[in-house]
Motif scaffolding. Structure first.
Motif, PDB file in Angstrom:
ATOM      1  N   LYS A 190       9.065 -95.306  58.987  1.00  0.00           N
ATOM      2  CA  LYS A 190      10.185 -95.000  59.879  1.00  0.00           C
ATOM      3  C   LYS A 190      11.452 -95.792  59.539  1.00  0.00           C
ATOM      4  N   ALA A 191      11.369 -96.754  58.631  1.00  0.00           N
ATOM      5  CA  ALA A 191      12.539 -97.568  58.316  1.00  0.00           C
ATOM      6  C   ALA A 191      13.692 -96.718  57.789  1.00  0.00           C
ATOM      7  N   VAL A 192      13.383 -95.820  56.850  1.00  0.00           N
ATOM      8  CA  VAL A 192      14.446 -94.986  56.277  1.00  0.00           C
ATOM      9  C   VAL A 192      15.062 -94.052  57.318  1.00  0.00           C
ATOM     10  N   PRO A 193      14.247 -93.310  58.113  1.00  0.00           N
ATOM     11  CA  PRO A 193      14.859 -92.477  59.156  1.00  0.00           C
ATOM     12  C   PRO A 193      15.728 -93.263  60.134  1.00  0.00           C
ATOM     13  N   TRP A 194      15.270 -94.464  60.512  1.00  0.00           N
ATOM     14  CA  TRP A 194      16.067 -95.260  61.451  1.00  0.00           C
ATOM     15  C   TRP A 194      17.385 -95.692  60.819  1.00  0.00           C
ATOM     16  N   LEU A 195      17.354 -96.045  59.542  1.00  0.00           N
ATOM     17  CA  LEU A 195      18.590 -96.466  58.880  1.00  0.00           C
ATOM     18  C   LEU A 195      19.530 -95.285  58.656  1.00  0.00           C
ATOM     19  N   LEU A 196      18.980 -94.063  58.640  1.00  0.00           N
ATOM     20  CA  LEU A 196      19.827 -92.871  58.572  1.00  0.00           C
ATOM     21  C   LEU A 196      20.443 -92.561  59.928  1.00  0.00           C
ATOM     22  N   LEU A 197      19.654 -92.791  60.984  1.00  0.00           N
ATOM     23  CA  LEU A 197      20.141 -92.520  62.331  1.00  0.00           C
ATOM     24  C   LEU A 197      21.114 -93.585  62.810  1.00  0.00           C
ATOM     25  N   VAL A 198      20.831 -94.822  62.477  1.00  0.00           N
ATOM     26  CA  VAL A 198      21.670 -95.944  62.922  1.00  0.00           C
ATOM     27  C   VAL A 198      22.027 -96.763  61.690  1.00  0.00           C
ATOM     28  N   ARG A 199      23.168 -96.529  61.152  1.00  0.00           N
ATOM     29  CA  ARG A 199      23.552 -97.197  59.914  1.00  0.00           C
ATOM     30  C   ARG A 199      24.097 -98.598  60.213  1.00  0.00           C
ATOM     31  N   PRO A 200      23.389 -99.649  59.769  1.00  0.00           N
ATOM     32  CA  PRO A 200      23.880-101.010  59.997  1.00  0.00           C
ATOM     33  C   PRO A 200      25.251-101.196  59.371  1.00  0.00           C
TER      34      PRO A 200
END
Length: 259
Positions: A190-200
């Motif tokens: 889920k790390a990649v999907p989360w970083l796509l949804l919420v870009r640091p």
């Protein structure tokens, strides 16, 4: 829809609270194998919005998991259960990603909280003893799928997994090791999907780097506490943490509607 992260200001309070939250999550991972990340998220929400906290934690979870494998080795994994659980987990994460923009997060939080409290209530009504029940492939698939969706949506995949594993009466080491590997796979996925949804953005990356320092000591201390507790104490602690997690989810859901 991509949610742009609002980078928190790197004040001393922000760093201290974020560090403490990550340390608490790592402690839970060392003591119980994981699944109780939501217990630490309220701390981070003091100094940043919850969505930013989710994006900040997503890559940190991967680092925590990889370090925890130093303690929860292959000998502590229940392979028959992981084989049943992991396919549902991966599908659930995919569904969670697709539905993230459309799900009513507050309703999901309330439902999970109520089911979890009912599960703990039934355990207490049965005398609070460690159970020994047969494995069930349909229940495992359901638990993995539900955990995948909830861990993607709200970093709260612990209750569905615990509701499947705890009644099996696994040894405390196998319970923790199986939980640890389950979330190692889930958090890496889920790390990649989360970083796509919420870009640091901006200071997020600096704060992540600082929080990395909390991982070794947090996991180690939790692992030492795990070794000091016997089987029944570990199981009582897990059920107690389920209640804390459920009440937090219930509060999030209800307050979301009231707000």
């Amino acid at each position: 829809m991509i949610a742009s992260s609002v980078a928190p200001d790197l004040t001393a309070a922000t760093v201290l609270v974020a560090f403490a939250g990550v340390f608490l999550i790592c402690f839970m991972k060392g003591a119980f194998g994981g699944g109780f990340a939501i217990v630490g998220i309220p701390l981070l929400s003091i100094v940043m919005d919850p969505v930013t906290a989710g994006g900040l934690l997503a890559p940190l979870f991967v680092a925590m998991d990889l370090y925890a494998l130093r303690y929860w080795k292959a000998s502590t994994w229940s392979r028959p259960d992981l084989v049943r659980l992991l396919p549902g987990l991966l599908i659930g994460i995919g569904l969670g990603y697709l539905l993230f923009r459309f799900l009513d997060h507050h309703a999901i939080a309330i439902i999970i909280a109520v089911v979890t409290l009912m599960f703990v209530g039934l355990w207490l009504a049965g005398g609070g003893k460690v159970a020994f029940r047969q494995r069930s492939t349909p229940k495992a698939i359901t638990a993995g799928l539900t955990s995948g969706i909830t861990t993607m949506v709200a970093h709260s995949g612990g209750p569905p997994l615990a509701m499947y594993l705890l009644p099996l009466g696994l040894s405390k080491e196998v319970y923790a090791g199986t939980t640890s590997l389950f979330f190692t796979v889930g958090n890496a996925t889920k790390a990649v999907p989360w970083l796509l949804l919420v870009r640091p953005a901006g200071s997020d990356w600096t704060l992540m780097a600082i929080c990395l320092l909390a991982i070794p000591s947090g996991v180690w201390l939790g692992w030492r506490i795990h070794g000091m507790l016997d089987q029944h104490q570990i199981y009582r602690a897990c059920y107690g943490l389920l209640v804390v997690t459920a009440l937090k989810l219930l509060w999030d859901g209800v307050s979301g509607y009231l707000g």
